[in-house]
Motif scaffolding. Structure first.
Motif, PDB file in Angstrom:
ATOM      1  N   PHE A  76      12.275   4.776  -8.604  1.00 55.33           N
ATOM      2  CA  PHE A  76      12.184   4.248  -9.973  1.00 55.33           C
ATOM      3  C   PHE A  76      11.079   3.206 -10.160  1.00 55.33           C
ATOM      4  CE2 PHE A  76      16.591   5.730  -9.800  1.00 55.33           C
ATOM      5  CZ  PHE A  76      16.684   6.421 -11.001  1.00 55.33           C
ATOM      6  N   THR A  77      10.507   2.703  -9.075  1.00 51.51           N
ATOM      7  CA  THR A  77       9.545   1.602  -9.245  1.00 51.51           C
ATOM      8  C   THR A  77       8.267   2.087  -9.937  1.00 51.51           C
ATOM      9  OG1 THR A  77       8.760   2.008  -7.026  1.00 51.51           O
ATOM     10  CG2 THR A  77      10.276   0.164  -7.299  1.00 51.51           C
ATOM     11  N   ILE A  78       7.623   1.175 -10.609  1.00 47.03           N
ATOM     12  CA  ILE A  78       6.347   1.462 -11.279  1.00 47.03           C
ATOM     13  C   ILE A  78       5.305   0.687 -10.506  1.00 47.03           C
ATOM     14  CG2 ILE A  78       5.053   1.102 -13.434  1.00 47.03           C
ATOM     15  CD1 ILE A  78       8.076   1.294 -14.671  1.00 47.03           C
ATOM     16  N   ASN A  79       4.410   1.404  -9.844  1.00 47.27           N
ATOM     17  CA  ASN A  79       3.521   0.747  -8.880  1.00 47.27           C
ATOM     18  C   ASN A  79       2.103   0.553  -9.388  1.00 47.27           C
ATOM     19  OD1 ASN A  79       5.353   2.759  -6.723  1.00 47.27           O
ATOM     20  ND2 ASN A  79       5.414   0.532  -6.573  1.00 47.27           N
ATOM     21  N   HIS A  80       1.904   0.771 -10.679  1.00 47.74           N
ATOM     22  CA  HIS A  80       0.532   0.694 -11.175  1.00 47.74           C
ATOM     23  C   HIS A  80      -0.118  -0.643 -10.822  1.00 47.74           C
ATOM     24  CE1 HIS A  80      -2.970   1.338 -13.543  1.00 47.74           C
ATOM     25  NE2 HIS A  80      -2.794   0.148 -14.083  1.00 47.74           N
ATOM     26  N   THR A  81      -1.309  -0.572 -10.249  1.00 55.80           N
ATOM     27  CA  THR A  81      -2.028  -1.782  -9.850  1.00 55.80           C
ATOM     28  C   THR A  81      -3.501  -1.438  -9.708  1.00 55.80           C
ATOM     29  OG1 THR A  81      -2.084  -3.588  -8.235  1.00 55.80           O
ATOM     30  CG2 THR A  81      -1.637  -1.384  -7.347  1.00 55.80           C
ATOM     31  N   CYS A 108       1.776 -13.145  -2.542  1.00 53.46           N
ATOM     32  CA  CYS A 108       1.651 -12.111  -3.557  1.00 53.46           C
ATOM     33  C   CYS A 108       3.030 -11.437  -3.610  1.00 53.46           C
ATOM     34  CB  CYS A 108       0.551 -11.130  -3.136  1.00 53.46           C
ATOM     35  SG  CYS A 108       0.357  -9.785  -4.301  1.00 53.46           S
ATOM     36  N   ALA A 109       3.794 -11.731  -4.670  1.00 46.35           N
ATOM     37  CA  ALA A 109       5.236 -11.443  -4.648  1.00 46.35           C
ATOM     38  C   ALA A 109       5.627 -10.037  -5.113  1.00 46.35           C
ATOM     39  CB  ALA A 109       5.969 -12.486  -5.493  1.00 46.35           C
ATOM     40  N   SER A 110       4.659  -9.262  -5.567  1.00 44.92           N
ATOM     41  CA  SER A 110       4.942  -7.851  -5.900  1.00 44.92           C
ATOM     42  C   SER A 110       3.642  -7.097  -5.676  1.00 44.92           C
ATOM     43  CB  SER A 110       5.415  -7.717  -7.345  1.00 44.92           C
ATOM     44  OG  SER A 110       4.480  -8.312  -8.222  1.00 44.92           O
ATOM     45  N   CYS A 111       3.373  -6.848  -4.379  1.00 45.91           N
ATOM     46  CA  CYS A 111       2.022  -6.444  -3.965  1.00 45.91           C
ATOM     47  C   CYS A 111       1.764  -4.959  -4.126  1.00 45.91           C
ATOM     48  CB  CYS A 111       1.790  -6.867  -2.526  1.00 45.91           C
ATOM     49  SG  CYS A 111       2.877  -6.022  -1.351  1.00 45.91           S
ATOM     50  N   THR A 140       4.567  -9.271  -0.483  1.00 47.04           N
ATOM     51  CA  THR A 140       5.896  -8.663  -0.419  1.00 47.04           C
ATOM     52  C   THR A 140       6.119  -7.721  -1.604  1.00 47.04           C
ATOM     53  OG1 THR A 140       6.888 -10.504  -1.639  1.00 47.04           O
ATOM     54  CG2 THR A 140       6.888 -10.679   0.750  1.00 47.04           C
ATOM     55  N   ASP A 141       7.023  -6.783  -1.398  1.00 48.61           N
ATOM     56  CA  ASP A 141       7.419  -5.868  -2.476  1.00 48.61           C
ATOM     57  C   ASP A 141       8.760  -5.259  -2.063  1.00 48.61           C
ATOM     58  OD1 ASP A 141       5.624  -4.419  -4.894  1.00 48.61           O
ATOM     59  OD2 ASP A 141       7.364  -3.265  -4.248  1.00 48.61           O
ATOM     60  N   ILE A 142       9.475  -4.749  -3.045  1.00 49.84           N
ATOM     61  CA  ILE A 142      10.750  -4.079  -2.749  1.00 49.84           C
ATOM     62  C   ILE A 142      10.530  -2.637  -2.293  1.00 49.84           C
ATOM     63  CG2 ILE A 142      11.151  -3.167  -5.091  1.00 49.84           C
ATOM     64  CD1 ILE A 142      14.069  -3.911  -4.841  1.00 49.84           C
ATOM     65  N   ASP A 143       9.376  -2.072  -2.636  1.00 48.82           N
ATOM     66  CA  ASP A 143       9.151  -0.636  -2.459  1.00 48.82           C
ATOM     67  C   ASP A 143       8.574  -0.346  -1.068  1.00 48.82           C
ATOM     68  OD1 ASP A 143       8.076   1.962  -2.482  1.00 48.82           O
ATOM     69  OD2 ASP A 143       7.793   1.905  -4.648  1.00 48.82           O
ATOM     70  N   ASN A 199      13.144  -8.140  -1.683  1.00 49.00           N
ATOM     71  CA  ASN A 199      13.692  -7.901  -3.017  1.00 49.00           C
ATOM     72  C   ASN A 199      13.791  -9.235  -3.738  1.00 49.00           C
ATOM     73  OD1 ASN A 199      15.177  -7.301  -5.260  1.00 49.00           O
ATOM     74  ND2 ASN A 199      16.904  -6.373  -4.160  1.00 49.00           N
ATOM     75  N   LEU A 200      13.024  -9.399  -4.796  1.00 44.57           N
ATOM     76  CA  LEU A 200      13.027 -10.680  -5.516  1.00 44.57           C
ATOM     77  C   LEU A 200      14.393 -10.995  -6.121  1.00 44.57           C
ATOM     78  CD1 LEU A 200       9.548 -10.405  -7.290  1.00 44.57           C
ATOM     79  CD2 LEU A 200      10.136 -11.979  -5.444  1.00 44.57           C
ATOM     80  N   MET A 201      15.209  -9.984  -6.278  1.00 46.77           N
ATOM     81  CA  MET A 201      16.557 -10.179  -6.843  1.00 46.77           C
ATOM     82  C   MET A 201      17.507 -10.854  -5.880  1.00 46.77           C
ATOM     83  SD  MET A 201      17.596  -9.435  -9.793  1.00 46.77           S
ATOM     84  CE  MET A 201      19.254  -8.802  -9.909  1.00 46.77           C
ATOM     85  N   CYS A 216       2.659 -13.305  -9.155  1.00 42.64           N
ATOM     86  CA  CYS A 216       3.759 -12.370  -9.431  1.00 42.64           C
ATOM     87  C   CYS A 216       3.429 -11.753 -10.788  1.00 42.64           C
ATOM     88  CB  CYS A 216       5.113 -13.065  -9.456  1.00 42.64           C
ATOM     89  SG  CYS A 216       6.454 -11.849  -9.666  1.00 42.64           S
ATOM     90  N   ARG A 217       2.592 -10.716 -10.738  1.00 44.27           N
ATOM     91  CA  ARG A 217       2.021 -10.207 -11.992  1.00 44.27           C
ATOM     92  C   ARG A 217       2.578  -8.826 -12.320  1.00 44.27           C
ATOM     93  NH1 ARG A 217      -4.269 -10.717 -11.848  1.00 44.27           N
ATOM     94  NH2 ARG A 217      -4.011  -9.097 -10.272  1.00 44.27           N
ATOM     95  N   ASN A 218       2.841  -8.640 -13.591  1.00 46.53           N
ATOM     96  CA  ASN A 218       3.259  -7.332 -14.112  1.00 46.53           C
ATOM     97  C   ASN A 218       4.529  -6.807 -13.443  1.00 46.53           C
ATOM     98  OD1 ASN A 218       0.807  -7.195 -15.775  1.00 46.53           O
ATOM     99  ND2 ASN A 218      -0.197  -7.094 -13.796  1.00 46.53           N
TER     100      ASN A 218
HETATM  101  C1  LIG Z   1       3.515  -2.669 -11.947  1.00 44.75           C
HETATM  102  S1  LIG Z   1       3.563  -3.130 -10.252  1.00 44.75           S
HETATM  103  C2  LIG Z   1       2.532  -4.578 -10.275  1.00 44.75           C
HETATM  104  C3  LIG Z   1       1.691  -4.694  -9.026  1.00 44.75           C
HETATM  105  C4  LIG Z   1       0.751  -5.918  -8.991  1.00 44.75           C
HETATM  106  N1  LIG Z   1       1.508  -7.143  -8.974  1.00 44.75           N
HETATM  107  C5  LIG Z   1      -0.223  -5.909 -10.136  1.00 44.75           C
HETATM  108  O1  LIG Z   1      -0.075  -6.650 -11.088  1.00 44.75           O
HETATM  109  O2  LIG Z   1      -1.170  -5.121 -10.091  1.00 44.75           O
HETATM  110  C6  LIG Z   1       5.223  -3.799 -10.094  1.00 44.75           C
HETATM  111  C7  LIG Z   1       5.654  -3.948  -8.644  1.00 44.75           C
HETATM  112  O3  LIG Z   1       6.857  -4.733  -8.637  1.00 44.75           O
HETATM  113  C8  LIG Z   1       7.672  -4.241  -7.598  1.00 44.75           C
HETATM  114  N2  LIG Z   1       9.074  -4.664  -7.824  1.00 44.75           N
HETATM  115  C9  LIG Z   1       9.921  -4.259  -8.786  1.00 44.75           C
HETATM  116  N3  LIG Z   1      11.120  -4.844  -8.644  1.00 44.75           N
HETATM  117  C10 LIG Z   1      11.028  -5.660  -7.561  1.00 44.75           C
HETATM  118  C11 LIG Z   1      11.947  -6.530  -6.909  1.00 44.75           C
HETATM  119  N4  LIG Z   1      13.211  -6.686  -7.327  1.00 44.75           N
HETATM  120  N5  LIG Z   1      11.515  -7.212  -5.825  1.00 44.75           N
HETATM  121  C12 LIG Z   1      10.246  -7.071  -5.386  1.00 44.75           C
HETATM  122  N6  LIG Z   1       9.325  -6.260  -5.953  1.00 44.75           N
HETATM  123  C13 LIG Z   1       9.716  -5.558  -7.042  1.00 44.75           C
HETATM  124  C14 LIG Z   1       7.488  -2.732  -7.686  1.00 44.75           C
HETATM  125  O4  LIG Z   1       7.872  -2.080  -6.492  1.00 44.75           O
HETATM  126  C15 LIG Z   1       5.995  -2.624  -7.978  1.00 44.75           C
HETATM  127  O5  LIG Z   1       5.249  -2.462  -6.805  1.00 44.75           O
END
Ligand SMILES: C[S@@+](CC[C@H](N)C(=O)[O-])C[C@H]1O[C@@H](n2cnc3c(N)ncnc32)[C@H](O)[C@@H]1O
Length: 273
Positions: A76-81, A108-111, A140-143, A199-201, A216-218
């Motif tokens: 389900f994750t959206i990985n656009h970057t 970098c909290a959602s890499c 870090t990332d959850i995915d 997992n940031l949750m 921690c962007r997007n």
């Molecule tokens: C749209 S990408 C953004 C990537 C990058 N930060 C950027 O701005 O280009 C969102 C990322 O957040 C991660 N993500 C979603 N929920 C998360 C969680 N609970 N803990 C950690 N990462 C999470 C997804 O796996 C995904 O890689």
């Protein structure tokens, strides 16, 4: 490739899956993921030997440590970057590192697949030099799948099209033969970044502040407001006074906090209190 003749989803089990996703990861998705998640979930159901998707969901729900959880979330994750996404952030980062060049700990909290932390690492190496032992980026990332690709550090050249020739030469190795049309980050760049699953949750900052910079962007955009508020409080605890928090272009700090001051477009400075 076999095709699905009948959707695995009903209104009820899709809602159930989204609730499980939200409880576990904080991510809120809508109808649009129904199609793209379907094939992945069906594959997982078969892999784990369940007769129906409902049985699979129930098994996950009963067991927090079920081996199917990471792949369920990944579906389900959206990985656009992208590399140097929102370039004005990297101008601010450059100035910050130039000022604090002796040591700079970054998170970098959602890499996602690595483009963002490697962009941070390029800026860092260009200022402090590849040999400087100081300064690391924790990414870090959850995915788990996205992290695997991030660690590999191999990108198709079209993903790198926005990067100058000079940067490409300095930080990447162009591939040959089966890697034709691709490039790999050089060891000096990958050495700057430590990837791990988080997992940031289910995280709460446990230690004294240790980061100078957090990206921690997007990502918070996919979370509900309570989760955003909790996360921002965690980032405030993790950041040293004067440190910077970068969030996505369509995000705002989810709390009227006296802990941050707006420094530039979606960049916040941690106040000294
Ligand atoms: C749209 S990408 C953004 C990537 C990058 N930060 C950027 O701005 O280009 C969102 C990322 O957040 C991660 N993500 C979603 N929920 C998360 C969680 N609970 N803990 C950690 N990462 C999470 C997804 O796996 C995904 O890689």
């Amino acid at each position: 490739m076999d095709t699905l003749t009948r959707s695995i989803w009903t209104d009820a089990n899709y809602k159930h899956a989204l609730k499980m996703l939200h409880d576990r990861s904080g991510i809120i998705v809508g109808e649009h993921k129904m199609k793209s998640s379907e094939r992945l979930l069906e594959g997982l159901r078969k892999e784990f030997g369940f007769a129906s998707i409902d049985d699979f969901l129930n098994a996950l729900e009963k067991d927090n440590d079920h081996a199917g959880w990471p792949a369920f979330i990944n579906s389900f994750t959206i990985n656009h970057t992208a590399f140097f996404r929102e370039p004005h952030h990297f101008d601010i980062l450059t100035k910050y590192i130039e000022k604090h060049r002796t040591d700079c700990a970054m998170w970098c909290a959602s890499c996602s697949t690595g483009e963002e932390p490697y962009s941070m690492a390029m800026v860092l190496n260009e200022i402090v030099g590849e040999q400087a032992a100081c300064s690391k980026i924790v990414a870090t990332d959850i995915d788990s799948q996205a992290l695997k690709r991030a660690k590999a550090g191999i990108y198709s050249l079209d993903k790198l099209s926005g990067i100058s020739e000079e940067r490409l030469r300095r930080h990447f190795l162009k591939g040959n033969n089966r890697f034709e049309g691709k490039a790999k980050v050089r060891p000096a760049l990958s050495a700057r970044v430590e990837f791990s699953e988080l997992n940031l949750m289910s995280f709460s900052w446990p230690k004294p502040a240790m980061f100078d910079v957090i990206f921690c962007r997007n990502t918070m955009i996919y979370f509900d407001r309570d989760t955003q508020v909790r996360l921002v409080a965690d980032f405030a605890r993790a950041l040293k006074p004067g440190g910077l928090l970068f969030i996505g272009h369509s995000e705002t700090l989810a709390t009227t906090t006296d802990q941050f001051t707006l420094l530039g477009q979606t960049v916040y400075k941690r106040n000294n209190r």
